[in-house]
Design a protein around this motif. Structure first.
Motif, PDB file in Angstrom:
ATOM      1  N   TYR A  18       0.831  -1.427   0.018  1.00 38.55           N
ATOM      2  CA  TYR A  18      -0.011   0.019   0.489  1.00 38.55           C
ATOM      3  C   TYR A  18       0.525   1.361  -0.385  1.00 38.55           C
ATOM      4  N   SER A  57      -7.548   0.837  -3.670  1.00 35.90           N
ATOM      5  CA  SER A  57      -8.341   0.754  -2.829  1.00 35.90           C
ATOM      6  C   SER A  57      -8.520  -1.432  -2.706  1.00 35.90           C
ATOM      7  N   LEU A  59      -6.564  -2.684  -1.977  1.00 32.88           N
ATOM      8  CA  LEU A  59      -5.705  -3.260  -0.346  1.00 32.88           C
ATOM      9  C   LEU A  59      -6.334  -3.207   0.800  1.00 32.88           C
ATOM     10  N   LEU A  60      -7.098  -1.407   0.874  1.00 40.30           N
ATOM     11  CA  LEU A  60      -7.630  -0.727   1.695  1.00 40.30           C
ATOM     12  C   LEU A  60      -9.092  -2.315   2.228  1.00 40.30           C
ATOM     13  N   GLU A  61      -9.341  -2.249   0.904  1.00 41.15           N
ATOM     14  CA  GLU A  61     -10.734  -3.253   1.255  1.00 41.15           C
ATOM     15  C   GLU A  61     -10.645  -4.470   1.718  1.00 41.15           C
ATOM     16  N   ALA A  63      -8.237  -4.979   3.607  1.00 41.40           N
ATOM     17  CA  ALA A  63      -7.211  -4.785   4.593  1.00 41.40           C
ATOM     18  C   ALA A  63      -7.892  -5.920   5.523  1.00 41.40           C
ATOM     19  N   GLN A  64      -6.914  -6.387   6.470  1.00 45.26           N
ATOM     20  CA  GLN A  64      -7.049  -7.057   7.582  1.00 45.26           C
ATOM     21  C   GLN A  64      -5.833  -7.514   8.249  1.00 45.26           C
ATOM     22  N   LEU A  65      -5.976  -7.005   9.876  1.00 46.67           N
ATOM     23  CA  LEU A  65      -5.179  -6.486  10.201  1.00 46.67           C
ATOM     24  C   LEU A  65      -4.298  -8.157  11.404  1.00 46.67           C
ATOM     25  N   LYS A  66      -3.166  -8.103  10.489  1.00 49.72           N
ATOM     26  CA  LYS A  66      -2.150  -9.630  11.151  1.00 49.72           C
ATOM     27  C   LYS A  66      -1.529  -8.960  12.046  1.00 49.72           C
TER      28      LYS A  66
END
Lengths: 83, 399
Positions: A18, A57, A59-61, A63-66
């Motif tokens: 990102y 866009s 990557l934002l949609e 996105a999951q906390l790793k």
């Protein structure tokens, strides 16, 4: 400037993080706004810019906390307790 | 001593009780005394005063606390709690009883801990560990966030939920550590050192609320020094808003709670990033539209000039041949320019087909000048009558 952006074009957007995509996109918008480039170059920059917008866009949609944890000196996956 | 059966010198109960009261309440030791014991028979009637008994193995002492003093209590009193109470002995004449009127009460041992806290704070402060100049800014958009806390506490869950809600792009590395007890300080120091090697952008050092003893590891000199030594900026969120630990003073930023620490670490949220992307897309679009509009105008002007120029002027010899040549040249050039114009037209159409409705529906607008249709992206370009295009149509404005 045109040279550096041509160099960056080599990396497919799908491989960009990102931060990388955003930084490149900001550069392209700046170039298009401030500099006189040949039409063809501008068109390429625009298309690249569009691809970068799409990449950011996605990557934002998605996105999951790793979350990982330290075990000694190594980093391993961390399983969160279900609530 | 034998009692005198018919003494004429007897006292009334009131007189005796008053005498006892004068004795007890006139004794300076009994008027300013700390007593240590365990709470029992705790009672909180509606009056707001608090009644309880302090006891140890062999004795008990009736205690009461006036409403005003009770309102200042920092701890939640419970039966069985070991406490240190300060107050004065008073006599309640109607019942012929004495009691301790308590004005300060604290968990047993807290007084000594607090003295130690003050000593250590003064020492580390004089070394400059808490200096404002040492504080580093925390990054606005972190990529990797380190967390040091208990693996099982609510603090971790709160922080992860906060990060997930505000900036799910980040990578979290947890360095689990006990956060209370004798093992906690060396484990916290170790976690700080190991986590620093992972080069996170910021470290959250956190623990949920608890008693002063529960939070004590965060006042441990070793831990405080490790916080000050960290090469990664640290946000400390220990306990509740009212709890201050020495780690709070040594950290780069103090947060009132673990959740607040996670919020301070994510000053830029995913919503901000969505907005930024929309703005960049609009700028990308309008800058390119403008560019092609300018190019098209230049080409149109060239075509017009070629059409109206007289190539025959200045031709003296071989007029016919030159005429022919220039006609061909003109034709070829015109053709090429028209081709170019067609390409530009095509590109413009493509650009226009990249419908910006998506952006418009988020509240952005495209402004064009009425006189030449140019897109207005800078204040300097705004003039005359202009059309403002929004998601469901357009309206006109005038400058």
């Amino acid at each position: 400037m045109a040279k550096t952006s041509a160099k960056k074009l080599e990396k497919p957007v799908e491989e960009l993080s990102y931060e990388e995509a955003l930084t490149e996109l900001e550069g392209i918008v700046g170039t298009l706004e401030d500099e006189q480039n040949p039409l063809e170059e501008s068109m390429k920059l625009f298309e690249r810019g569009q691809a970068l917008v799409a990449r950011c866009s996605v990557l934002l949609e998605a996105a999951q906390l790793k979350v990982q944890k330290l075990a000694g000196e190594s980093v391993v996956a961390f399983e969160e307790e279900s609530e | 001593m034998q009692p005198t059966l018919f003494s004429s010198n007897h006292l009334t109960v009131s007189q005796l009780t008053f005498h006892i009261r004068k004795q007890l309440e006139g004794d300076p030791i009994l008027q300013d005394v700390w007593v240590e014991g365990e709470i029992s028979n705790l009672s909180r009637p509606n009056s707001g005063h608090i009644y309880f008994t302090l006891k140890d193995k062999n004795a008990s002492l009736r205690c009461m606390m006036w409403k005003l003093d009770a309102a200042r209590l920092r701890v939640n009193l419970q039966d069985g709690m070991a406490v240190e109470a300060h107050g004065k002995i008073t006599v309640y004449e109607p019942q012929g009883s004495y009691q301790l009127a308590v004005n300060i009460i604290q968990p047993k041992g807290e007084g000594a801990l607090y003295q130690e806290f003050l000593r250590l704070k003064a020492m580390l402060e004089s070394e400059g560990l808490f200096d404002v100049e040492r504080k580093r800014p925390v990054p606005e958009l972190p990529h990797k966030i380190g967390i040091i806390t208990s693996q099982t506490g609510a603090a971790l869950r709160d922080m992860l939920n906060t990060l997930r809600r505000r900036l799910p792009l980040v990578q979290v590395i947890l360095a689990p550590s006990p956060v209370q007890g004798v093992d906690a300080p060396p484990a916290l120091v170790n976690a700080l050192q190991s986590l620093n090697k992972q080069n996170p952008d910021v470290i959250l050092l956190a623990r949920g609320g608890g008693s002063i003893e529960d939070l004590w590891a965060f006042n441990d000199e070793r831990v405080v020094r490790a916080v000050a030594d960290s090469k990664t900026p640290i946000i400390c969120g220990v306990g509740h808003e009212t709890d201050f630990t020495l780690c709070d003073f040594a950290a780069d930023l103090r947060a009132p709670t673990p959740t607040a620490a996670a919020e301070l670490a994510t000053q830029t949220t995913i919503d901000d990033l969505h907005d930024l992307l929309s703005t960049l897309y609009t700028r990308l679009f309008s800058s390119t539209v403008n560019l092609f509009a300018e190019q098209k105008a230049v080409l149109s002007a060239l075509i017009a000039r070629l059409r109206y120029a007289s190539p025959e002027r200045g031709i003296r010899a071989d007029a016919q041949h030159l005429d022919e040549l220039s006609r061909r040249a003109l034709s070829a050039l015109t053709h090429r320019i028209q081709l170019n114009a067609a390409t530009v037209d095509g590109i413009s159409k493509r650009l226009q087909s990249l419908n910006p409705e998506g952006i418009l529906s988020r509240g952005y607008a495209i402004i064009t000048r009425k006189e030449d249709g140019a897109v207005v992206s800078k204040v300097s370009q705004a003039r005359g009558e202009m059309k403002v295009r929004v998601s469901d149509g357009e309206f006109e404005v005038k400058k």
